[in-house]
Design an enzyme around this catalytic site. Structure first.
Site, PDB file in Angstrom:
ATOM      1  N   SER A 156      34.933  43.589  33.422  1.00 32.34           N
ATOM      2  CA  SER A 156      34.111  43.438  34.324  1.00 32.34           C
ATOM      3  C   SER A 156      33.597  44.580  34.859  1.00 32.34           C
ATOM      4  CB  SER A 156      34.869  42.729  35.573  1.00 32.34           C
ATOM      5  OG  SER A 156      35.332  41.567  35.202  1.00 32.34           O
TER       6      SER A 156
ATOM      7  N   ARG B 207      41.227  43.441  43.511  1.00 33.20           N
ATOM      8  CA  ARG B 207      40.906  44.873  42.665  1.00 33.20           C
ATOM      9  C   ARG B 207      40.925  46.072  43.473  1.00 33.20           C
ATOM     10  NH1 ARG B 207      41.062  41.259  39.480  1.00 33.20           N
ATOM     11  NH2 ARG B 207      39.668  41.070  37.646  1.00 33.20           N
TER      12      ARG B 207
ATOM     13  N   GLU C 139      32.921  47.972  39.778  1.00 31.96           N
ATOM     14  CA  GLU C 139      34.193  47.787  39.837  1.00 31.96           C
ATOM     15  C   GLU C 139      34.816  49.181  38.979  1.00 31.96           C
ATOM     16  OE1 GLU C 139      37.558  46.747  37.257  1.00 31.96           O
ATOM     17  OE2 GLU C 139      36.907  44.583  37.644  1.00 31.96           O
TER      18      GLU C 139
END
Ligand code: EPU
Length: 340
Positions: free
Chosen positions: A240, A166, A336
């Site tokens: 997420s 990520r 995130e």
């Protein structure tokens, strides 16, 4: 001049998948490099500005007192093609999932596991989108990005992007310095399918498919995602909300003594990744509601807008979760989603 589509005082509710209703002082949709150059010449990149793709990885907590620049470069161009693969260049504003469907239609493999991920093609490399055992870095060739400081377009190859979990240089050393305009991927004609991720093979089995093609994998991924993840068109969310934390083996062993059922993935000899969703569920947060926000009932990693949530409702909820997971498990989760 092409900045004539600049608007003032625009609601951003339709431009962020959380569905947060805040206003931008100025707003412009950019479809061509020439518009970026005009914005550059007018000094906009030295002032407060926000670059927006699909708005699927942001949480807006305030009205934006500057210009919001929505990137909408379009087009799919085949650069080269042989028996093995096709090199395709895609405008940053194209919808990611539509690209996946287009690739599947053409029998080009490599991104079928990344089906149904919300957002645009230009945002995909920013955080090296990934799901079910595949990341965009596996098919990435290069990208073009507009450098805000110089007004030039710069090419980044795979190495220059320094992709991680990520993450990419656009989230680290080059944070806020570039606007991705085009992305080039190499897709395969003779697919090497990746069904290693547990849920995919189980779902294919349940679908009665034992010799899957890329369309079957995409269908399986769509099935899994739709069963667990809320559709942002119906329930505001940004996928997420937290990253899966990586902890030391030592810390993991202590946790496993207490919770023998804890799921885990080995990263290397010394570190283990554990699902944040599991920790949050174990912490008792799944389905919990806070003000107008909540924790999704089917996947605790996802925070949702229960209707008319403010960005601060979601932010406060996420802070409560961060604190609680830290005190219960000694693990510091990280968000995130980008907080604006
Ligand atoms: N789990 C729970 N409770 C939950 C959620 C998960 O116990 O509420 C457990 C599951 O039972 C499973 C494990 O956690 O054992 C992993 O769950 P899942 O397969 O759903 O994946 P994840 O680790 O929660 C990550 C990505 C997702 C991606 C999936 C599939 C991150 C932060 N998230 O989630 O990405 O779709 O794997 O590859 O890495 C996104 O980035 O927006 C996203 C949805």
């Amino acid at each position: 001049m092409s900045l004539n589509n600049l608007n003032t005082n625009i609601s951003l509710i339709d431009y962020n998948t959380f569905g947060i209703d805040v206003y931008a002082k100025e707003f412009i949709v950019v479809k061509e490099i020439s518009q970026l150059i005009e914005l550059y010449n007018a000094g906009y990149f030295q002032k407060n500005h926000l670059i927006l793709g699909g708005g699927s990885n942001i949480l807006l907590t305030n009205n934006f007192d500057g210009i919001v620049i929505k990137i909408d470069f379009s087009g799919k161009l085949i650069i080269s093609e042989d028996e093995d693969s096709v090199l395709i260049e895609i405008g940053a504003g194209e919808n990611w999932h539509e690209l996946v469907l287009y690739a599947i239609q053409n029998q080009w493999a490599g991104i079928e596991n990344l089906s149904l991920i919300p957002g645009t093609v230009g945002a995909a490399p920013m955080q090296n989108i990934g799901a079910y055992g595949v990341e965009i870095k596996n098919v990435f060739e290069y990208l073009f990005a507009f450098e805000k400081e110089s007004g030039q377009v710069v090419k980044f190859d795979l190495e220059a992007c320094d992709f991680g979990y990520r993450s990419s240089v656009f989230k680290t050393v080059h944070k806020d310095k570039y606007i991705i305009t085009r992305v080039c991927l190499r897709l395969k004609k003779n697919p090497k399918l990746n069904t290693s991720y547990g849920a995919i093979s189980e779902t294919l089995k349940a679908m009665g498919i034992d010799n899957p093609g890329i369309k079957d994998i995409s269908d399986a991924v769509i099935k899994i995602r739709s069963s667990k993840l809320p559709d942002p068109n119906k329930i505001g969310n940004a996928g997420s909300f937290f990253k899966n934390p990586v902890i030391s083996k030592q810390q993991f062993q202590k946790l496993r003594d207490k919770y023998p059922e804890i799921p885990s993935y080995e990263i290397d000899q010394n570190s283990i990744k554990i699902p944040a969703g599991w920790l949050i569920e174990k912490g008792g947060w799944k389905g919990k509601i806070y003000k107008n926000s909540g924790v999704h009932e089917k996947q605790a990693l996802v925070l949702v807008n229960k209707g008319n949530a403010s960005g601060n409702d979601v932010l406060e909820l996420s802070q409560k979760i961060l604190n609680d997971i830290k005190s219960k498990f000694g693990i510091q989760l990280e968000r995130e989603v980008n907080i604006i």
